[in-house]
Design an enzyme around this catalytic site. Structure first.
Site, PDB file in Angstrom:
ATOM      1  N   ARG A  64     159.489  72.584 -50.213  1.00 36.22           N
ATOM      2  CA  ARG A  64     159.495  71.421 -49.297  1.00 36.22           C
ATOM      3  C   ARG A  64     160.812  71.166 -48.578  1.00 36.22           C
ATOM      4  O   ARG A  64     160.827  70.488 -47.558  1.00 36.22           O
ATOM      5  CB  ARG A  64     159.079  70.152 -50.036  1.00 36.22           C
ATOM      6  CG  ARG A  64     157.717  70.206 -50.700  1.00 36.22           C
ATOM      7  CD  ARG A  64     156.603  70.526 -49.741  1.00 36.22           C
ATOM      8  NE  ARG A  64     155.278  70.364 -50.321  1.00 36.22           N
ATOM      9  CZ  ARG A  64     154.179  70.886 -49.808  1.00 36.22           C
ATOM     10  NH1 ARG A  64     154.254  71.621 -48.703  1.00 36.22           N
ATOM     11  NH2 ARG A  64     153.009  70.694 -50.379  1.00 36.22           N
ATOM     12  N   ASP A 305     150.869  78.623 -55.947  1.00 41.91           N
ATOM     13  CA  ASP A 305     150.761  77.819 -54.723  1.00 41.91           C
ATOM     14  C   ASP A 305     151.203  76.380 -55.011  1.00 41.91           C
ATOM     15  O   ASP A 305     150.569  75.410 -54.574  1.00 41.91           O
ATOM     16  CB  ASP A 305     149.348  77.855 -54.149  1.00 41.91           C
ATOM     17  CG  ASP A 305     149.258  77.294 -52.733  1.00 41.91           C
ATOM     18  OD1 ASP A 305     150.320  77.041 -52.114  1.00 41.91           O
ATOM     19  OD2 ASP A 305     148.134  77.097 -52.240  1.00 41.91           O
ATOM     20  N   PHE A 323     146.390  68.532 -48.532  1.00 37.41           N
ATOM     21  CA  PHE A 323     145.946  69.539 -49.486  1.00 37.41           C
ATOM     22  C   PHE A 323     147.081  69.924 -50.429  1.00 37.41           C
ATOM     23  O   PHE A 323     148.240  69.971 -50.027  1.00 37.41           O
ATOM     24  CB  PHE A 323     145.502  70.810 -48.745  1.00 37.41           C
ATOM     25  CG  PHE A 323     144.257  70.659 -47.922  1.00 37.41           C
ATOM     26  CD1 PHE A 323     143.005  70.803 -48.505  1.00 37.41           C
ATOM     27  CD2 PHE A 323     144.331  70.403 -46.557  1.00 37.41           C
ATOM     28  CE1 PHE A 323     141.849  70.700 -47.747  1.00 37.41           C
ATOM     29  CE2 PHE A 323     143.179  70.297 -45.789  1.00 37.41           C
ATOM     30  CZ  PHE A 323     141.933  70.440 -46.383  1.00 37.41           C
ATOM     31  N   GLY A 324     146.751  70.241 -51.680  1.00 39.09           N
ATOM     32  CA  GLY A 324     147.737  70.858 -52.553  1.00 39.09           C
ATOM     33  C   GLY A 324     147.875  70.202 -53.904  1.00 39.09           C
ATOM     34  O   GLY A 324     147.719  68.986 -54.045  1.00 39.09           O
TER      35      GLY A 324
END
Length: 426
Positions: A64, A305, A323-324
């Site tokens: 990030r 992921d 998402f995630g």
């Protein structure tokens, strides 16, 4: 110098044996039988009763930073990795700014050196700002130290753009790593096109949205000769295409995440966005296909992921939340508990898919426990059962569907280049 004593590790025949591992100047200098007398003046780190593995390698992580430090930073992300037994991770370029210039690559290197505690390998973007309109400076990015090119987070929609990217990457002897998703089939969708979507009146993401790009890119890889690596495979159709491509000698490799091996859309308990990821949880048939593919080598490696988001973002609900899910700290315990402790897999197979295989696929000088190798090591307690508690995560992200799961196989110490970077005692 110190000695990791009484370690349970694999020998060359994948049999568990007890050994002393001598670590000096960041390298495994010797591996000896436990009968060897240990010198009194050397520090001893006792690993009795613990399994010792090469440090895990995760080739698909979202750190990030830069730009989304409220979700994760290189400091928190690498500590999360170390807590999960990972000694090498590869970070995706969908940051802000995107990792699409040598200067941003250098930022990652500098930040890792000053604040990171595991090895971080940056990917460079395929297209500028991941917009799919113009290729990045592949030569400059390679020189800056990227290990491959990907627009992960979005699929490259133009076949011509992807073919040009593959040709340029092949000329540089670099891999292309693809997020496979046809945008025309997924707009406005949050979960897979299946029973859960129908029950809750949600638009579904069809399997073919992934497989169409996989098939296209396999043909482009064949035409260009590039090493093509498929991100987070989730569908039976994609696996079928990858298996066929490998059989005829196309340079394709692939990865899968623990959640696509353990959960299906039938497991989603409700409209909780901690169960929302991309690719989405698929059908039980797809889960079985993914399991078979990791077992037979059609899928080469396991990745997490790891995709942290803030609690506020995930609180927006299934349709609006990003998402995630996070995965670094639970990956090995999940896989060990689900597949090894139940007798479905050997411990050696799981370790190989998380160490030697990613090292082979991406030509890394790690992923092995042998004399002369970098002392990148995970020490693991295979017996103690603990609950997954997001409040204890080192990651800033708490977004996991596995809260409360009781698991075995928890790392208790992580060593990078001979230095103990994390221990549950510290």
């Amino acid at each position: 110098m110190y000695i990791l004593a009484n370690a349970q590790m694999f020998n060359n025949q994948d049999e568990l044996v007890k050994r002393h591992i001598w670590i000096e100047d960041g390298i495994i200098s010797r591996i000896t039988d436990v009968e060897v007398e240990l010198p009194e003046q050397v520090e001893i780190v006792d690993a009795a009763g613990k399994f010792v593995s090469p440090g895990f390698i995760d080739m698909h992580v979202h750190l990030r930073e830069p730009g989304f430090e409220h979700k994760e930073t290189i400091a928190t992300g690498t500590r999360s990795a170390a807590k999960g037994g990972f000694t090498t991770i590869a970070c995706m370029p969908n940051t802000k700014p995107v990792i699409d210039t040598p200067e941003t690559v250098q930022f990652i290197h500098d930040k890792t050196k000053s604040e990171g505690i595991v090895k971080v390998l940056p990917y460079g973007a395929i297209t500028k700002n991941e917009l799919g309109r113009e290729l990045t400076d592949f030569e400059g990015l390679k020189e800056a130290g990227v290990i491959g090119f990907t627009d992960d987070g979005v699929g490259v929609q133009s076949a011509q753009m992807m073919k040009d990217a593959m040709a340029r990457a092949h000329a540089l002897d670099m891999p292309v790593i693809a997020h496979c998703e046809d945008d025309t089939l997924v707009k406005g969708a949050a979960v897979t096109d299946g029973a859960f979507a129908r029950k809750h009146g949600l638009k579904g993401i069809p399997n073919e949205s992934e497989a169409i790009h996989v098939g296209r890119d396999i043909l482009l890889s064949e035409a260009t000769g590039v090493h093509y690596h498929v991100c987070h495979v989730s569908t039976e159709q994609s696996i079928r295409l990858i298996r066929q491509a490998k059989q005829i000698g196309i340079r394709v490799t692939a990865e899968v995440c623990p959640h696509h091996l353990i959960l299906s859309d039938e497991d989603i308990p409700g409209l909780d966005a901690n169960w929302k990821m991309n690719p989405p949880l698929r059908s039980p048939r797809d889960v079985e296909a993914c399991i078979e593919a990791i077992e037979d080598g059609t899928i080469d490696i396991l990745v997490t992921d790891h995709a942290p988001h803030s609690e506020e973002e995930k609180a927006r609900g299934m349709e609006l939340a990003p998402f995630g899910i996070v995965g670094l700290e639970t990956a090995f315990p999940l896989m060990y508990t689900k597949f090894v402790a139940t007798g479905k897999w050997s411990l050696a197979l799981l370790v190989k898919r998380m160490t030697a295989d990613p090292a082979r696929v991406f030509r890394l000088n790690t992923g092995r426990l042998e004399e002369g190798a970098p002392a990148d090591i995970a020490v693991i307690d295979l017996e103690t059962e603990r609950e997954v508690n997001p409040e204890t995560f080192a990651s800033k992200g708490r977004n996991t569907p596995f809260t409360g799961w009781k698991l075995k196989g928890w790392p208790v110490m992580t060593i990078v280049d001979g230095r103990i970077v994390w221990s549950e005692q510290v």
